[in-house]
Design a protein around this motif. Structure first.
Motif, PDB file in Angstrom:
ATOM      1  N   VAL A 158       0.963  -1.140  -0.116  1.00 15.32           N
ATOM      2  CA  VAL A 158      -0.046   0.005   0.059  1.00 15.32           C
ATOM      3  C   VAL A 158       0.784   1.340  -0.037  1.00 15.32           C
ATOM      4  O   VAL A 158       0.749   1.951  -0.857  1.00 15.32           O
ATOM      5  N   GLU A 164      -0.020   3.044  -3.559  1.00 15.47           N
ATOM      6  CA  GLU A 164      -1.060   3.503  -3.253  1.00 15.47           C
ATOM      7  C   GLU A 164      -1.675   4.441  -4.244  1.00 15.47           C
ATOM      8  O   GLU A 164      -1.087   4.912  -4.794  1.00 15.47           O
ATOM      9  N   PRO A 165      -2.843   4.292  -4.716  1.00 10.82           N
ATOM     10  CA  PRO A 165      -3.960   3.332  -4.127  1.00 10.82           C
ATOM     11  C   PRO A 165      -3.806   2.018  -4.898  1.00 10.82           C
ATOM     12  O   PRO A 165      -3.359   1.993  -5.939  1.00 10.82           O
ATOM     13  N   ILE A 166      -4.171   1.071  -4.152  1.00 10.65           N
ATOM     14  CA  ILE A 166      -3.880  -0.466  -4.573  1.00 10.65           C
ATOM     15  C   ILE A 166      -4.892  -1.084  -4.244  1.00 10.65           C
ATOM     16  O   ILE A 166      -5.564  -1.162  -3.009  1.00 10.65           O
ATOM     17  N   GLY A 167      -5.662  -2.212  -5.181  1.00 13.65           N
ATOM     18  CA  GLY A 167      -6.490  -3.008  -4.719  1.00 13.65           C
ATOM     19  C   GLY A 167      -6.081  -4.242  -4.478  1.00 13.65           C
ATOM     20  O   GLY A 167      -4.943  -4.591  -4.671  1.00 13.65           O
ATOM     21  N   LYS A 219      -4.746  -6.864  -7.216  1.00 14.16           N
ATOM     22  CA  LYS A 219      -3.372  -6.570  -7.751  1.00 14.16           C
ATOM     23  C   LYS A 219      -2.311  -7.008  -6.454  1.00 14.16           C
ATOM     24  O   LYS A 219      -1.496  -7.818  -6.718  1.00 14.16           O
ATOM     25  N   HIS A 221      -6.941 -13.903  -2.281  1.00 14.51           N
ATOM     26  CA  HIS A 221      -7.748 -12.680  -1.725  1.00 14.51           C
ATOM     27  C   HIS A 221      -8.063 -12.638  -0.561  1.00 14.51           C
ATOM     28  O   HIS A 221      -8.264 -11.539   0.068  1.00 14.51           O
ATOM     29  N   ARG A 238      -7.385  -9.483   2.103  1.00 13.26           N
ATOM     30  CA  ARG A 238      -8.591  -8.795   2.427  1.00 13.26           C
ATOM     31  C   ARG A 238      -8.475  -8.664   4.117  1.00 13.26           C
ATOM     32  O   ARG A 238      -8.730  -7.673   4.804  1.00 13.26           O
ATOM     33  N   PRO A 277      -9.608   2.765   2.944  1.00 15.08           N
ATOM     34  CA  PRO A 277     -10.154   2.331   1.732  1.00 15.08           C
ATOM     35  C   PRO A 277     -10.506   3.880   1.018  1.00 15.08           C
ATOM     36  O   PRO A 277     -10.767   4.654   1.590  1.00 15.08           O
ATOM     37  N   GLN A 306     -10.385   3.980  -5.434  1.00 17.01           N
ATOM     38  CA  GLN A 306      -9.307   3.262  -6.253  1.00 17.01           C
ATOM     39  C   GLN A 306      -8.636   2.138  -5.582  1.00 17.01           C
ATOM     40  O   GLN A 306      -7.815   1.577  -6.138  1.00 17.01           O
ATOM     41  N   GLY A 307      -8.827   2.008  -4.104  1.00 14.80           N
ATOM     42  CA  GLY A 307      -7.828   0.923  -3.644  1.00 14.80           C
ATOM     43  C   GLY A 307      -7.620   1.718  -1.941  1.00 14.80           C
ATOM     44  O   GLY A 307      -7.971   2.718  -1.891  1.00 14.80           O
TER      45      GLY A 307
END
Length: 101
Positions: free
Chosen positions: A22, A26-29, A32, A41, A45, A59, A62-63
């Motif tokens: 991050v 940043e921003p990162i989801g 990715k 995932h 999460r 949050p 964009q992520g």
């Protein structure tokens, strides 16, 4: 007993790796991060949720992004880890120690 500690350290390592991603991207989801770290995932999460609860990320549309608390945490992290390592080192039982029966 030690297995539980090892699992906690592994989880902390994952949380910190997610935090580093991050910070650097940043921003990162989640997708990715999962692709780049190899973590599933659901584990990414969970780490994001833990980091958000600690107010280290938040949050965005964009992520995940860092918060104003992130820099202070990172600045203190090495010192805290060194302190923990010192405690663990002091807990070692020397090979030459005799075990009384």
């Amino acid at each position: 007993m030690i297995d539980r500690l090892e699992k906690e350290v592994d989880m902390l390592e994952r949380h910190l790796q997610v935090l580093k991603m991050v910070i650097g991207n940043e921003p990162i989801g989640i997708v990715k991060m999962s692709n780049e770290t190899g973590y599933p995932h659901h584990k990414v999460r969970y780490s994001l949720r833990v980091l958000e609860e600690e107010n280290l990320i938040e949050p965005s549309s964009q992520g995940a992004i860092t918060t104003e608390d992130t820099a202070d945490f990172v600045d203190e992290l090495d010192e805290k880890i060194d302190s923990i390592v010192d405690k663990l080192d002091s807990m070692k039982i020397e090979e030459t120690a005799e075990i009384q029966s």
